[in-house]
Design a protein around this motif. Sequence first.
Motif, PDB file in Angstrom:
ATOM      1  N   THR A  96      37.471  11.567  26.980  1.00 22.26           N
ATOM      2  CA  THR A  96      37.335  12.574  27.986  1.00 22.26           C
ATOM      3  C   THR A  96      35.718  12.701  28.733  1.00 22.26           C
ATOM      4  OG1 THR A  96      38.674  14.059  26.422  1.00 22.26           O
ATOM      5  CG2 THR A  96      37.088  15.088  27.924  1.00 22.26           C
ATOM      6  N   GLN A  97      35.127  12.240  27.758  1.00 25.31           N
ATOM      7  CA  GLN A  97      33.412  12.133  28.282  1.00 25.31           C
ATOM      8  C   GLN A  97      33.591  11.111  29.300  1.00 25.31           C
ATOM      9  OE1 GLN A  97      31.309  14.891  28.075  1.00 25.31           O
ATOM     10  NE2 GLN A  97      33.110  15.529  27.112  1.00 25.31           N
ATOM     11  N   HIS A  98      34.224  10.046  29.220  1.00 25.98           N
ATOM     12  CA  HIS A  98      34.344   8.871  30.263  1.00 25.98           C
ATOM     13  C   HIS A  98      34.591   9.459  31.569  1.00 25.98           C
ATOM     14  CE1 HIS A  98      32.392   6.243  27.568  1.00 25.98           C
ATOM     15  NE2 HIS A  98      33.265   5.735  26.864  1.00 25.98           N
ATOM     16  N   PHE A  99      35.903  10.191  31.321  1.00 25.14           N
ATOM     17  CA  PHE A  99      36.438  10.675  32.589  1.00 25.14           C
ATOM     18  C   PHE A  99      35.533  11.809  33.475  1.00 25.14           C
ATOM     19  CE2 PHE A  99      40.757  10.375  30.045  1.00 25.14           C
ATOM     20  CZ  PHE A  99      40.991   8.841  30.157  1.00 25.14           C
ATOM     21  N   MET A 100      34.911  12.485  32.545  1.00 21.37           N
ATOM     22  CA  MET A 100      34.029  13.499  33.083  1.00 21.37           C
ATOM     23  C   MET A 100      33.036  12.986  33.550  1.00 21.37           C
ATOM     24  SD  MET A 100      35.428  16.680  33.001  1.00 21.37           S
ATOM     25  CE  MET A 100      33.971  17.703  33.095  1.00 21.37           C
ATOM     26  N   SER A 101      32.648  11.720  33.481  1.00 16.93           N
ATOM     27  CA  SER A 101      31.633  11.017  34.238  1.00 16.93           C
ATOM     28  C   SER A 101      31.676  11.289  35.672  1.00 16.93           C
ATOM     29  CB  SER A 101      31.497   9.446  33.772  1.00 16.93           C
ATOM     30  OG  SER A 101      32.539   8.916  34.412  1.00 16.93           O
ATOM     31  N   LEU A 102      32.817  11.452  36.236  1.00 19.10           N
ATOM     32  CA  LEU A 102      33.464  11.698  37.607  1.00 19.10           C
ATOM     33  C   LEU A 102      32.725  13.110  38.064  1.00 19.10           C
ATOM     34  CD1 LEU A 102      36.896  10.423  37.598  1.00 19.10           C
ATOM     35  CD2 LEU A 102      34.872   9.253  38.700  1.00 19.10           C
ATOM     36  N   TRP A 103      32.913  13.906  37.013  1.00 19.11           N
ATOM     37  CA  TRP A 103      32.453  15.392  37.506  1.00 19.11           C
ATOM     38  C   TRP A 103      30.886  15.321  37.291  1.00 19.11           C
ATOM     39  CZ3 TRP A 103      34.681  20.291  38.565  1.00 19.11           C
ATOM     40  CH2 TRP A 103      33.689  21.643  38.016  1.00 19.11           C
ATOM     41  N   ARG A 104      30.384  14.630  36.259  1.00 21.65           N
ATOM     42  CA  ARG A 104      28.822  14.847  36.008  1.00 21.65           C
ATOM     43  C   ARG A 104      28.282  14.172  36.957  1.00 21.65           C
ATOM     44  NH1 ARG A 104      31.007  13.911  30.506  1.00 21.65           N
ATOM     45  NH2 ARG A 104      29.915  11.771  31.156  1.00 21.65           N
ATOM     46  N   ALA A 105      28.476  13.236  37.411  1.00 20.23           N
ATOM     47  CA  ALA A 105      27.862  12.298  38.662  1.00 20.23           C
ATOM     48  C   ALA A 105      27.207  13.247  39.574  1.00 20.23           C
ATOM     49  CB  ALA A 105      28.610  11.271  39.297  1.00 20.23           C
ATOM     50  N   MET A 106      25.880  12.702  40.012  1.00 21.81           N
ATOM     51  CA  MET A 106      25.324  13.507  40.832  1.00 21.81           C
ATOM     52  C   MET A 106      25.795  13.306  42.312  1.00 21.81           C
ATOM     53  SD  MET A 106      22.620  14.963  39.168  1.00 21.81           S
ATOM     54  CE  MET A 106      21.155  15.445  40.503  1.00 21.81           C
ATOM     55  N   LYS A 107      26.536  12.372  42.587  1.00 23.95           N
ATOM     56  CA  LYS A 107      27.217  11.953  43.805  1.00 23.95           C
ATOM     57  C   LYS A 107      28.390  12.251  43.921  1.00 23.95           C
ATOM     58  CE  LYS A 107      23.704   8.461  44.203  1.00 23.95           C
ATOM     59  NZ  LYS A 107      23.369   7.009  44.335  1.00 23.95           N
ATOM     60  N   PRO A 108      29.048  12.959  45.049  1.00 22.45           N
ATOM     61  CA  PRO A 108      30.528  13.101  45.007  1.00 22.45           C
ATOM     62  C   PRO A 108      31.529  12.154  44.826  1.00 22.45           C
ATOM     63  CG  PRO A 108      29.766  13.346  47.256  1.00 22.45           C
ATOM     64  CD  PRO A 108      28.390  13.260  46.359  1.00 22.45           C
ATOM     65  N   VAL A 109      32.711  12.315  44.279  1.00 22.49           N
ATOM     66  CA  VAL A 109      33.913  11.430  44.194  1.00 22.49           C
ATOM     67  C   VAL A 109      34.883  11.920  44.795  1.00 22.49           C
ATOM     68  CG1 VAL A 109      34.935  10.095  42.529  1.00 22.49           C
ATOM     69  CG2 VAL A 109      32.852  11.104  41.795  1.00 22.49           C
ATOM     70  N   ILE A 110      35.501  11.011  45.604  1.00 26.67           N
ATOM     71  CA  ILE A 110      36.931  11.240  46.239  1.00 26.67           C
ATOM     72  C   ILE A 110      37.887  10.522  45.533  1.00 26.67           C
ATOM     73  CG2 ILE A 110      38.240  11.179  48.345  1.00 26.67           C
ATOM     74  CD1 ILE A 110      35.695  11.244  49.797  1.00 26.67           C
ATOM     75  N   CYS A 111      38.850  11.116  44.982  1.00 30.51           N
ATOM     76  CA  CYS A 111      40.100  10.317  44.555  1.00 30.51           C
ATOM     77  C   CYS A 111      41.254  10.112  45.265  1.00 30.51           C
ATOM     78  CB  CYS A 111      40.382  10.914  43.053  1.00 30.51           C
ATOM     79  SG  CYS A 111      41.853  10.053  42.340  1.00 30.51           S
ATOM     80  N   LYS A 112      41.699   8.869  45.657  1.00 29.57           N
ATOM     81  CA  LYS A 112      42.730   8.619  46.602  1.00 29.57           C
ATOM     82  C   LYS A 112      44.047   8.176  45.602  1.00 29.57           C
ATOM     83  CE  LYS A 112      42.615   4.736  48.594  1.00 29.57           C
ATOM     84  NZ  LYS A 112      42.181   3.756  49.461  1.00 29.57           N
ATOM     85  N   VAL A 113      45.150   8.980  45.742  1.00 31.28           N
ATOM     86  CA  VAL A 113      46.261   8.796  44.883  1.00 31.28           C
ATOM     87  C   VAL A 113      47.388   8.510  45.648  1.00 31.28           C
ATOM     88  CG1 VAL A 113      47.777  10.159  43.237  1.00 31.28           C
ATOM     89  CG2 VAL A 113      45.411  10.632  43.063  1.00 31.28           C
ATOM     90  N   HIS A 114      47.938   7.441  45.019  1.00 32.15           N
ATOM     91  CA  HIS A 114      49.083   6.849  45.796  1.00 32.15           C
ATOM     92  C   HIS A 114      50.134   6.560  44.561  1.00 32.15           C
ATOM     93  CE1 HIS A 114      47.542   3.162  44.579  1.00 32.15           C
ATOM     94  NE2 HIS A 114      48.728   2.565  44.837  1.00 32.15           N
ATOM     95  N   GLY A 115      51.402   6.538  44.747  1.00 32.73           N
ATOM     96  CA  GLY A 115      52.258   6.108  43.572  1.00 32.73           C
ATOM     97  C   GLY A 115      52.306   7.548  42.580  1.00 32.73           C
ATOM     98  N   VAL A 116      51.648   7.094  41.435  1.00 29.60           N
ATOM     99  CA  VAL A 116      51.634   8.353  40.388  1.00 29.60           C
ATOM    100  C   VAL A 116      50.286   8.633  39.877  1.00 29.60           C
ATOM    101  CG1 VAL A 116      54.054   8.142  39.763  1.00 29.60           C
ATOM    102  CG2 VAL A 116      52.272   6.892  38.647  1.00 29.60           C
ATOM    103  N   ALA A 117      50.147   9.671  39.616  1.00 26.45           N
ATOM    104  CA  ALA A 117      48.881  10.024  38.799  1.00 26.45           C
ATOM    105  C   ALA A 117      49.320  11.080  37.623  1.00 26.45           C
ATOM    106  CB  ALA A 117      47.663  10.604  39.584  1.00 26.45           C
ATOM    107  N   VAL A 118      49.614  10.316  36.507  1.00 24.58           N
ATOM    108  CA  VAL A 118      50.520  11.246  35.679  1.00 24.58           C
ATOM    109  C   VAL A 118      49.857  11.129  34.114  1.00 24.58           C
ATOM    110  CG1 VAL A 118      52.613  11.368  36.859  1.00 24.58           C
ATOM    111  CG2 VAL A 118      52.081   9.355  35.266  1.00 24.58           C
ATOM    112  N   ALA A 119      50.005  12.134  33.317  1.00 28.85           N
ATOM    113  CA  ALA A 119      49.661  12.097  31.746  1.00 28.85           C
ATOM    114  C   ALA A 119      48.143  11.931  32.097  1.00 28.85           C
ATOM    115  CB  ALA A 119      50.387  11.161  31.100  1.00 28.85           C
ATOM    116  N   GLY A 120      47.366  10.859  31.422  1.00 26.36           N
ATOM    117  CA  GLY A 120      46.067  10.597  31.293  1.00 26.36           C
ATOM    118  C   GLY A 120      45.525  10.423  32.710  1.00 26.36           C
TER     119      GLY A 120
END
Length: 286
Positions: A96-120
């Motif tokens: 969970t904390q590894h995933f939250m590195s995206l949130w905690r990073a000082m710089k913004p993160v854009i996630c690009k989703v194609h296909g599926v983004a499911v479950a984890g």
Amino acid sequence: MSCVTYDVNNRVARILLNRPSVLNAIDDEMPAALAAAVARADADPDVHVMILAGAGSAFCAGYDLKYYAEGNGSGDVTQPMPWDPIKDYRFMWTNTQHFMSLWRAMKPVICKVHGVAVAGGSDIALCADLTIMAEDAQIGYMPARVWGCPTTAMWVYRLGAERAKRMLFTGDKISGREAADMGLVLKAVPADDLDDEVEALAARMASVPINQLAMQKMVINQAIEATGMMETQRLATLFDGITRHSPEGLNFKTRAEDLGWKTAVRERDEGTFDWTENVPLPKRNR
């Protein structure tokens, strides 16, 4: 081949989940590799913005159930009974904390989703600051039906209580278009336009000084974190372990071992199996 690749160009770091043969499913190595790539970008003075994407035909299909459910992966996901909840918590909280590195990073993160983004995979996508989906992509947390609780709890922070309940009481998948209409993600665009849309937004943001980007992100994140995000995530992570060691969760894993994870997942997602009684549901109850 690394399960996460990294590249920098024009002030933008591009982080790629790179297990395309299994739809970038999460194994033991991917969470830490993702966090390492985020840390690398965050420490690079030439990077202003990150783009997170998935290689091949999908963003991320969640945890690799062939690895974890049909087999047992590292042995940490489903333990022999009686199980040690702290061992489970330590394993899942680290992810969970590894995933939250995206949130905690000082710089913004854009996630690009194609296909599926499911479950984890939805956990990862929803930890980003901004998520843009192809209209025909799908997002959802199907393990809410059995064998999972989203440890990042980002559904409620993005949707509010009622819409989060709609998603997690059903485990439904929804399209990128519906996710945007619901307010789960920033926007959805035709699949052919997805790359251009994300690159244009990243280029626009990359023209802003890093310190400005960091201050805006910190202020907005603080408003969310002040509501008790950490406490909510700790509870969700504990519950995730319980779901996998409950009678229903153990029945799901046994079904996956006996018939293969694809069959178990299909029965779970279609609602055709009674995981409490460990028998198929009568047709009238489906």
